[in-house]
Design an enzyme around this catalytic site. Sequence first.
Site, PDB file in Angstrom:
ATOM      1  N   ARG A 156      34.654  36.805  35.895  1.00 56.43           N
ATOM      2  CA  ARG A 156      34.033  35.775  36.731  1.00 56.43           C
ATOM      3  C   ARG A 156      32.908  36.385  37.573  1.00 56.43           C
ATOM      4  O   ARG A 156      31.795  35.842  37.612  1.00 56.43           O
ATOM      5  CB  ARG A 156      35.088  35.134  37.636  1.00 56.43           C
ATOM      6  CG  ARG A 156      34.506  34.258  38.734  1.00 56.43           C
ATOM      7  CD  ARG A 156      35.561  33.444  39.460  1.00 56.43           C
ATOM      8  NE  ARG A 156      36.599  34.217  40.118  1.00 56.43           N
ATOM      9  CZ  ARG A 156      37.612  33.682  40.808  1.00 56.43           C
ATOM     10  NH1 ARG A 156      37.714  32.366  40.905  1.00 56.43           N
ATOM     11  NH2 ARG A 156      38.525  34.441  41.379  1.00 56.43           N
ATOM     12  N   TYR A 208      39.782  40.975  50.045  1.00 53.27           N
ATOM     13  CA  TYR A 208      41.123  41.476  49.751  1.00 53.27           C
ATOM     14  C   TYR A 208      41.067  42.967  49.464  1.00 53.27           C
ATOM     15  O   TYR A 208      40.148  43.439  48.784  1.00 53.27           O
ATOM     16  CB  TYR A 208      41.699  40.773  48.503  1.00 53.27           C
ATOM     17  CG  TYR A 208      42.318  39.402  48.733  1.00 53.27           C
ATOM     18  CD1 TYR A 208      42.482  38.866  49.996  1.00 53.27           C
ATOM     19  CD2 TYR A 208      42.750  38.647  47.647  1.00 53.27           C
ATOM     20  CE1 TYR A 208      43.061  37.609  50.168  1.00 53.27           C
ATOM     21  CE2 TYR A 208      43.325  37.390  47.809  1.00 53.27           C
ATOM     22  CZ  TYR A 208      43.476  36.870  49.074  1.00 53.27           C
ATOM     23  OH  TYR A 208      44.036  35.638  49.249  1.00 53.27           O
ATOM     24  N   ARG A 221      37.713  29.498  51.183  1.00 53.47           N
ATOM     25  CA  ARG A 221      38.990  28.778  51.370  1.00 53.47           C
ATOM     26  C   ARG A 221      38.810  27.262  51.325  1.00 53.47           C
ATOM     27  O   ARG A 221      39.754  26.542  50.991  1.00 53.47           O
ATOM     28  CB  ARG A 221      39.624  29.178  52.697  1.00 53.47           C
ATOM     29  CG  ARG A 221      40.020  30.644  52.785  1.00 53.47           C
ATOM     30  CD  ARG A 221      41.169  30.992  51.860  1.00 53.47           C
ATOM     31  NE  ARG A 221      41.481  32.432  51.910  1.00 53.47           N
ATOM     32  CZ  ARG A 221      42.359  33.017  51.110  1.00 53.47           C
ATOM     33  NH1 ARG A 221      43.026  32.308  50.211  1.00 53.47           N
ATOM     34  NH2 ARG A 221      42.578  34.314  51.195  1.00 53.47           N
ATOM     35  N   GLU A 321      51.392  26.271  44.896  1.00 52.58           N
ATOM     36  CA  GLU A 321      50.057  26.285  45.495  1.00 52.58           C
ATOM     37  C   GLU A 321      49.571  24.841  45.577  1.00 52.58           C
ATOM     38  O   GLU A 321      49.900  24.030  44.715  1.00 52.58           O
ATOM     39  CB  GLU A 321      49.123  27.124  44.618  1.00 52.58           C
ATOM     40  CG  GLU A 321      47.714  27.288  45.156  1.00 52.58           C
ATOM     41  CD  GLU A 321      46.903  28.298  44.336  1.00 52.58           C
ATOM     42  OE1 GLU A 321      47.338  29.460  44.205  1.00 52.58           O
ATOM     43  OE2 GLU A 321      45.846  27.905  43.823  1.00 52.58           O
TER      44      GLU A 321
HETATM   45  C1  3EB Z   1      45.206  33.276  47.293  1.00 48.38           C
HETATM   46  O1  3EB Z   1      45.219  32.773  48.413  1.00 48.38           O
HETATM   47  C2  3EB Z   1      45.889  32.498  46.193  1.00 48.38           C
HETATM   48  O2  3EB Z   1      40.853  33.215  42.203  1.00 48.38           O
HETATM   49  O3  3EB Z   1      39.728  31.369  42.467  1.00 48.38           O
HETATM   50  C3  3EB Z   1      43.671  30.615  45.401  1.00 48.38           C
HETATM   51  C4  3EB Z   1      42.483  29.924  45.190  1.00 48.38           C
HETATM   52  C5  3EB Z   1      43.903  31.792  44.721  1.00 48.38           C
HETATM   53  C6  3EB Z   1      41.525  30.397  44.290  1.00 48.38           C
HETATM   54  C7  3EB Z   1      40.707  32.088  42.697  1.00 48.38           C
HETATM   55  C8  3EB Z   1      42.930  32.268  43.823  1.00 48.38           C
HETATM   56  C9  3EB Z   1      41.758  31.572  43.614  1.00 48.38           C
HETATM   57  O4  3EB Z   1      44.675  34.369  47.055  1.00 48.38           O
HETATM   58  C10 3EB Z   1      45.170  32.555  44.906  1.00 48.38           C
END
Ligand code: 3EB
Length: 327
Positions: A156, A208, A221, A321
């Site tokens: 990606r 992260y 988010r 989720e």
């Molecule tokens: C997290 O909070 C959960 O890789 O596009 C949530 C929303 C999550 C999008 C992505 C991954 C993605 O990390 C995982």
Amino acid sequence: MVQGCENVRPALHRAPQVSYRWVDPETVLQEAGTLAVFGFGTGAPRSADPRWLNVDLEDFDAPTPLEIWQVDGPVTHGRVGELQWSSGDGWLFAAITADENTHGGPSATAATAYAQLCEFVASRRERHVLRIWNYLADINQGEGDVERYKQFCEGRAEGMGSFFAEGFPAATAIGHHASAPRLQVYLLACDEPGGRVENPRQVSAWRYPRQYGRTPPSFARAMTLPGEDALAISGTAAVVGHASAHEDDLLAQLDETLVNLEALLASANMPAGFDTQSPLKAYVRHPTDAPVVRDFLQRRLPGVPVLLLHGDICRSELLVEIDGWRY
Ligand code: 3EB
């Protein structure tokens, strides 16, 4: 007194209206302003219309509704190679369904899907991508850095190149259980930019630490739509800081997820709570958990339309989720 800028600002496009409805696709596709229609699972109807997408996730409830996106005014649509699109009133829907058997694994497939989508969006007036959904097969297969989700994250990022240099869109990435290893990526873009929203309880995903993979996930988010009349909420789980919370405890993960959703509303300066106008999706890893999730959401979010889908979350310890819209 200087007048508020609201008085001189041109009217921005009204947010697409997202709803779940039990109708047949051809009827909705004939309605004015239909930008996109989604069917879920193997039992869903088919249509050759470029605004129609069969999503590779099964609904736990029957009969399964269609998800419908509607905008004001006429909609045009077409196909370019593997890509399907539609546009109207400043909004753009685009989708790619790419088979890993022809593109070669989750990383290469994500790279080509994102390269094609970014190239297409760059050619359009609606070049501000606000929201992306990603559904891929066997998302938790493989260990450590070669887990398929982490390979997807690498592809990606490669496919995006510098397209999102100003910031990532809101997103969801979920694992499906369809027989074909297809990657589905679809997006909503606009000719006006949205507003990125982060969750103060969570480390931004692109920051992260290394333990979650060589390439951090590329998403915001949440995203406020240009007219500030809706919030597009990314996949939200029981992540606090950067760590997964409440391993193996479904109800505690659900509680934490709701706290995160409320934190996003507060962060976007929106009133607390969800209502009948705010459709959500709950992705549930284990089919046996679906009734518990359904009961929890009916109790805690009464009246909120929720589509309960069978999907794997990108961290194997996460059981549920939630994503969706707040109008
Ligand atoms: C997290 O909070 C959960 O890789 O596009 C949530 C929303 C999550 C999008 C992505 C991954 C993605 O990390 C995982």
